[in-house]
Design a protein around this motif. Sequence first.
Motif: not given
Length: 92
Positions: A7-17
């Motif tokens: 899971l540490f290899l995954d990256r997230f770009k979060v839609d904050e809205e």
Amino acid sequence: MKIEDKLFLDRFKVDEEESHIKITDGQICMKACPEQPCLYFCPANVYRLEQDHISVNYEGCLECGSCRIACPNLNIEWRFPKGGYGISHKFG
Ligand code: SF4
Ligand code: SF4
């Protein structure tokens, strides 16, 4: 390799809205779903039992799609995050 390492290899770009996951009717969760299986089937622990509702911590969603079919009451609205947001997997 342990799951935590993967899971540490995954990256997230979060839609904050805007969340890409919504529970349609929270009353169903608390009154008509005694097993509350979303607390167990989600590999990312997105669904959590709070005092009077199920919270949706969509930021960590792995986009596996399980919750679209695994909620016994079809009470989860799930779609892919908007373009550019969500998870990206890094392998190697
Ligand atoms: Fe609510 Fe579906 Fe979770 Fe049951 S499985 S608690 S209906 S979201
Ligand atoms: Fe959890 Fe998969 Fe649903 Fe995301 S798509 S909330 S990881 S079950």
